[in-house]
Design an enzyme around this catalytic site. Structure first.
Site, PDB file in Angstrom:
ATOM      1  N   HIS A 170      -4.719   5.132  -7.675  1.00  0.00           N
ATOM      2  CA  HIS A 170      -4.049   4.032  -6.523  1.00  0.00           C
ATOM      3  C   HIS A 170      -2.831   4.000  -6.686  1.00  0.00           C
ATOM      4  CE1 HIS A 170      -4.123   0.013  -4.794  1.00  0.00           C
ATOM      5  NE2 HIS A 170      -5.245   0.186  -4.241  1.00  0.00           N
ATOM      6  N   ASP A 173      -7.512   2.198 -15.523  1.00  0.00           N
ATOM      7  CA  ASP A 173      -7.579   1.221 -14.368  1.00  0.00           C
ATOM      8  C   ASP A 173      -9.222   0.946 -14.072  1.00  0.00           C
ATOM      9  OD1 ASP A 173      -7.861   0.278 -11.743  1.00  0.00           O
ATOM     10  OD2 ASP A 173      -6.420   1.505 -10.892  1.00  0.00           O
ATOM     11  N   GLN A 194     -12.417  -0.152  -9.977  1.00  0.00           N
ATOM     12  CA  GLN A 194     -13.645   0.182  -9.209  1.00  0.00           C
ATOM     13  C   GLN A 194     -14.779   0.626 -10.152  1.00  0.00           C
ATOM     14  OE1 GLN A 194     -13.975   0.062  -5.960  1.00  0.00           O
ATOM     15  NE2 GLN A 194     -11.871   0.031  -5.354  1.00  0.00           N
ATOM     16  N   LYS A 235     -13.458  -7.706  -6.309  1.00  0.00           N
ATOM     17  CA  LYS A 235     -14.184  -6.559  -6.245  1.00  0.00           C
ATOM     18  C   LYS A 235     -15.693  -6.832  -6.817  1.00  0.00           C
ATOM     19  CE  LYS A 235     -10.231  -3.478  -5.999  1.00  0.00           C
ATOM     20  NZ  LYS A 235     -10.108  -3.263  -4.566  1.00  0.00           N
TER      21      LYS A 235
HETATM   22  N1  PMP Z   1      -6.865   0.237  -8.744  1.00  0.00           N
HETATM   23  C1  PMP Z   1      -7.832   0.905  -7.944  1.00  0.00           C
HETATM   24  C2  PMP Z   1      -8.628   2.084  -8.298  1.00  0.00           C
HETATM   25  C3  PMP Z   1      -8.417   0.160  -6.827  1.00  0.00           C
HETATM   26  O1  PMP Z   1      -9.418   0.270  -5.947  1.00  0.00           O
HETATM   27  C4  PMP Z   1      -7.628  -1.131  -6.635  1.00  0.00           C
HETATM   28  C5  PMP Z   1      -7.936  -2.000  -5.211  1.00  0.00           C
HETATM   29  N2  PMP Z   1      -8.166  -1.063  -4.091  1.00  0.00           N
HETATM   30  C6  PMP Z   1      -6.376  -1.581  -7.406  1.00  0.00           C
HETATM   31  C7  PMP Z   1      -6.393  -0.619  -8.361  1.00  0.00           C
HETATM   32  C8  PMP Z   1      -5.585  -2.833  -7.010  1.00  0.00           C
HETATM   33  O2  PMP Z   1      -6.594  -3.790  -7.124  1.00  0.00           O
HETATM   34  P1  PMP Z   1      -5.931  -5.235  -6.448  1.00  0.00           P
HETATM   35  O3  PMP Z   1      -5.586  -5.045  -4.948  1.00  0.00           O
HETATM   36  O4  PMP Z   1      -7.028  -6.074  -6.557  1.00  0.00           O
HETATM   37  O5  PMP Z   1      -4.729  -5.457  -7.189  1.00  0.00           O
END
Ligand code: PMP
Length: 431
Positions: A122, A199, A202, A225
């Site tokens: 991401h 990270d 998910q 999430k």
């Molecule tokens: N890493 C991953 C794998 C994600 O899916 C996300 C959110 N889609 C993030 C980081 C960032 O999360 P946040 O927007 O809550 O900071």
């Protein structure tokens, strides 16, 4: 197994309609819905407990402090963190990653050092390291992604060296659903004395996560999430690692003593929690963890795996539909990314919305990954505890309707064998 019919009643929003149809919420990888217990915990805080924490000597402040600190313990227990004090509350996963890139990175990364990432990160687990590498003259290396949407582990061995100081990898891909072999990354990191950042944005919401088993140094995830409120993130690391890191943000609460010209730092985790946090949000996050604990993360995983297996089977029957990521449900979370012929994901998402179905369409904050597949984006359905096979059926039916609609507009353009939406402009789609 989960009693989906019963637990759906805990989520008030699921009884609403969208465009006259019952809401089918399949955008859980972006953010999950919230059970009433979480909403009640948030309003109860403001109705009965509202006070600032850590500083007060009055009853309300003590109650709020205790409720807030209880959640730290709950989070630690939920993912088997080294201790409650190793849990830092941030705003979201993004801030947790930036905290480490700034505080740990600026102290420990030197010119010529290498940071090993993957091609499926991401943007939140990519851009902070790019900035750090540019500032320090460090080198970014990457584990590539195979056609099947898994990590090419040969690259891990090939790119590993004594220069590798940090490996950062997503546990589960938000764009593909792929579950990555974190222990393998932990072994690699250990073999060269590098630090491993995972990270887990998910993974923690959907599969049982045990930090001891993963063997990582840093773990980050977001409350929103995992049935909790927005505005709360988590960063976990061993206290000795955190002790050695300089602060990230500075101000109230993170200090021990302040003089006009200098200051000393509070203990971990408070050293990294400057200013007034989202107290009500953290307390409500605690209610989300209680909710998931009561269901049991094994049951959560089993439900979502069954659902994704069903979705993969049913979606595969649609002619011209291409699924990205592993086709084995055991290797992926409840995320299915796909393209239907040459229909642009945004157009497909619009048709699905007409049927009350919420999906995400676009690059999912993974532009390099999309580029690797030669596409501008995908349509992504992502499941949670409250989703059902009937909802998957509705998705399939709506996709068939979209296919007919677009075929009527441009005959032949969307049949089997036609190409997926090519990379043109990267229209924005977050999360
Ligand atoms: N890493 C991953 C794998 C994600 O899916 C996300 C959110 N889609 C993030 C980081 C960032 O999360 P946040 O927007 O809550 O900071």
């Amino acid at each position: 197994m989960l009693d989906t019919e019963k637990l759906r009643k805990d989520f008030p929003i699921l009884s609403r309609t969208v465009r006259g149809k019952p809401l089918v919420y399949l955008d859980n990888a972006a953010t999950s819905q919230k059970p009433k217990a979480v909403i009640d915990a948030l309003s109860n805080y403001y109705l009965n407990q509202n006070a600032n924490i850590h500083r007060g000597i009055h009853t309300l402040s003590e109650e709020a402090t205790q409720a807030f600190e209880e959640v730290r313990k709950k989070v630690a227990k939920f993912v088997h963190a080294p201790s409650a004090q190793s849990v830092i509350f941030t705003r979201n996963t993004t801030e947790s990653i930036n905290l480490v890139a700034y505080a740990w990175g600026r102290k420990n990364i030197q010119a010529g050092d290498e940071i090993l990432l993957t091609g499926m990160e991401h943007h939140a687990n990519l851009v902070p390291w790019q900035i750090l590498a540019q500032e320090k003259g460090a080198v970014l290396k990457f584990v590539s992604v195979t056609e099947a949407g898994t990590l090419n582990l040969e690259d891990l061995d090939k790119n590993l060296s004594k220069k590798t100081k940090l490996i950062s990898v997503t546990h589960v891909s938000n764009a593909l659903g792929t579950i990555n072999p974190i222990r393998r990354f932990a072994q690699a990191a250990r073999s060269v004395g590098a630090v491993l950042f995972v990270d887990a944005a998910q993974s923690v919401p959907h599969i049982p996560v045990d930090m001891r088993v993963l063997g990582c140094d840093f773990l980050a995830f977001s409350s929103h999430k995992m049935l909790g409120p927005t505005g709360i993130g988590v960063l976990i690391a061993h206290e000795d690692l955190l002790d050695k890191m300089p602060p990230f943000l500075a101000g109230g609460d993170m200090i021990r003593e302040v003089w006009l010209e200098k200051a000393t730092w509070n203990d971990v985790p408070y050293k990294f929690e400057a200013g007034t946090p989202d107290i009500g949000g953290v307390i409500a996050f605690g209610a989300a963890i209680d909710y998931l604990q009561n269901l049991g993360m094994d049951n959560v995983r089993a439900h979502e795996q069954e659902l994704v297996a069903y979705a993969l089977a049913e979606l595969s029957k649609i002619q011209g539909l291409k699924i990205y990521g592993p086709l084995d449900a055991a290797q992926r979370s409840g995320v299915v990314s796909f393209n239907l012929g040459a229909i642009h994901p945004h157009d497909l998402g619009t048709v699905l919305d007409e049927d009350g179905i919420a999906v995400r369409a676009g690059h999912h904050c993974c532009q390099p990954l999309m580029r690797g597949f030669g596409i501008s984006g995908t349509t992504r359905a992502s499941f949670n505890i409250y989703n059902t096979k009937e909802e998957v059926d509705k998705l399939v039916k709506s996709l068939e309707r979209a296919k007919m609609l677009f075929d009527a507009c441009a005959p032949g353009a969307f049949s089997t064998g036609s190409s997926s939406p090519k990379e043109t402009s990267q229209k924005s789609s977050r999360k």
